[in-house]
Design an enzyme around this catalytic site. Structure first.
Site, short mmCIF file in Angstrom:
data_model
loop_
_atom_site.label_atom_id
_atom_site.label_comp_id
_atom_site.label_asym_id
_atom_site.label_seq_id
_atom_site.Cartn_x
_atom_site.Cartn_y
_atom_site.Cartn_z
N ASP A 1 24.62 -27.29 -8.14
CA ASP A 1 25.57 -27.71 -9.16
C ASP A 1 26.78 -26.77 -9.15
O ASP A 1 26.67 -25.59 -8.79
CB ASP A 1 24.94 -27.65 -10.56
CG ASP A 1 23.89 -28.74 -10.75
OD1 ASP A 1 23.84 -29.67 -9.93
OD2 ASP A 1 23.15 -28.65 -11.75
N ARG A 2 27.89 -27.30 -9.57
CA ARG A 2 29.12 -26.50 -9.60
C ARG A 2 28.95 -25.23 -10.42
O ARG A 2 29.45 -24.16 -10.06
CB ARG A 2 30.26 -27.35 -10.19
CG ARG A 2 31.60 -26.64 -10.22
CD ARG A 2 32.69 -27.54 -10.77
NE ARG A 2 33.98 -26.90 -10.72
CZ ARG A 2 35.11 -27.45 -11.12
NH1 ARG A 2 35.10 -28.68 -11.60
NH2 ARG A 2 36.25 -26.80 -11.04
#
Length: 323
Positions: free
Chosen positions: A151-152
């Site tokens: 995930d970012r």
């Protein structure tokens, strides 16, 4: 006024014709996937049209999209016009700083300690991500592809393949559950258990605005996470989370399902608790991929790598440890 007939617009560039010999590392992939990688920026519809009309030739003959390339094949790419990209954004130092975060590298792969706040790839309104940045600072690299994603807002170990054969082998290990991925996460509240295996199916939803959301649902995909308590604090618990499956937002949703959402989780967490964490200096999600282990595809040895917590997360833990 001069005629524009036969001229290439300033907003386009032309890729000249090429002959490419397929080596053993590129063999086995479909011709359409090979063309997507070689002709970046060319619309997929144009690539399929080139295959249908025979503009692309393999060993001087036509092939269809499902054709799998073999070592020694000669692929002829026709001249093709590509829309030029807009003016590039100033690269700054961030792409080059990624080189300082490499945990391990050999001729086949590298493992990067991805920083929080940086997507692994561009798209969805993002100018670029980790893989685009690495390609920019390594223009001579023939092949750089993500083995998996983070995930970012998650930091930590990210595998990147430097050979197609290595990418395929690592994907096979991922599918069979032979890649160990362990995360450090700070959970909201005091969790008294020592070990807990969460076996709750997860289903992905897409909201009207395009945002992805994951929920526990009986008709979802099988999802298992093993949580192990490492350290308890008055208002939080540090745990190690081991992914036994690899679903989107799996640790975050399973932690919230337990009633202990991750600190700093703006999507699945507690808003009031997140405000408290921000006052303590936490400006991000407390989730870090601290360890990865896999069998090296070509050397046939186990590789186990670790990425230390970022300073911001260590500082928060030091604060929580104070009496």
């Amino acid at each position: 006024m001069k005629s524009m007939k036969g001229q290439v617009s300033d907003s386009a560039r032309k890729i000249p014709p090429r002959q490419i010999e397929i080596d053993a590392d590129e063999a086995g992939q479909r011709i359409d996937n090979f063309l997507f990688a070689r002709l970046k920026g060319v619309p997929k519809s144009r690539i399929y049209r080139m295959l249908r009309t025979g503009e692309v030739r393999v060993n001087r003959g036509r092939v269809k999209a499902p054709y799998r390339l073999q070592a020694g094949d000669m692929v002829r790419l026709p001249p093709v016009q590509v829309a030029a990209a807009g003016p590039p954004a100033p690269p700054g130092n961030r792409p080059r700083r990624l080189e300082t975060r490499i945990v391990y590298e050999d001729e086949d792969l590298l493992v990067l300690d991805k920083p929080a706040g940086m997507a692994v790839h561009g798209g969805s309104g993002l100018a670029g991500g980790v893989i685009e940045a690495l390609r920019a600072v390594r223009p001579q690299a023939r092949f750089l592809e993500l083995v998996h994603r983070l995930d970012r807002d998650t930091s930590g170990c990210l595998l990147i393949a430097k050979r197609r054969s290595v990418l395929r082998a690592l994907h096979a290990q991922l599918r069979s559950g032979r890649v160990e991925k362990r995360y450090l996460a700070l959970l909201e509240g005091e969790w008294r258990g020592r070990f807990q295996r969460v076996d709750v199916p997860l289903r992905k939803f897409v909201l009207q605005g395009g945002e992805r959301l994951v929920k526990a649902a009986e008709d979802g995909k099988p999802s298992q996470t093993l949580f192990r308590r490492l350290e308890a604090f008055p208002q939080a618990t540090l745990v190690e989370a081991e992914l036994l499956t690899g679903r989107t937002h799996q640790i975050r949703v399973h932690a919230a399902w337990l009633g202990h959402p991750l600190a700093g989780d703006e999507r699945y967490g507690d808003k009031a608790a997140n405000r408290r964490w921000r006052r303590l200096g936490l400006k991000r999600l407390f989730l870090h991929a601290w360890q990865v282990a896999f069998r090296h595809p070509r050397r046939d040895v186990m590789i186990r790598l670790e990425a230390p917590l970022d300073g911001e997360l260590e500082a928060l833990l030091d604060h929580l440890r104070q009496p």
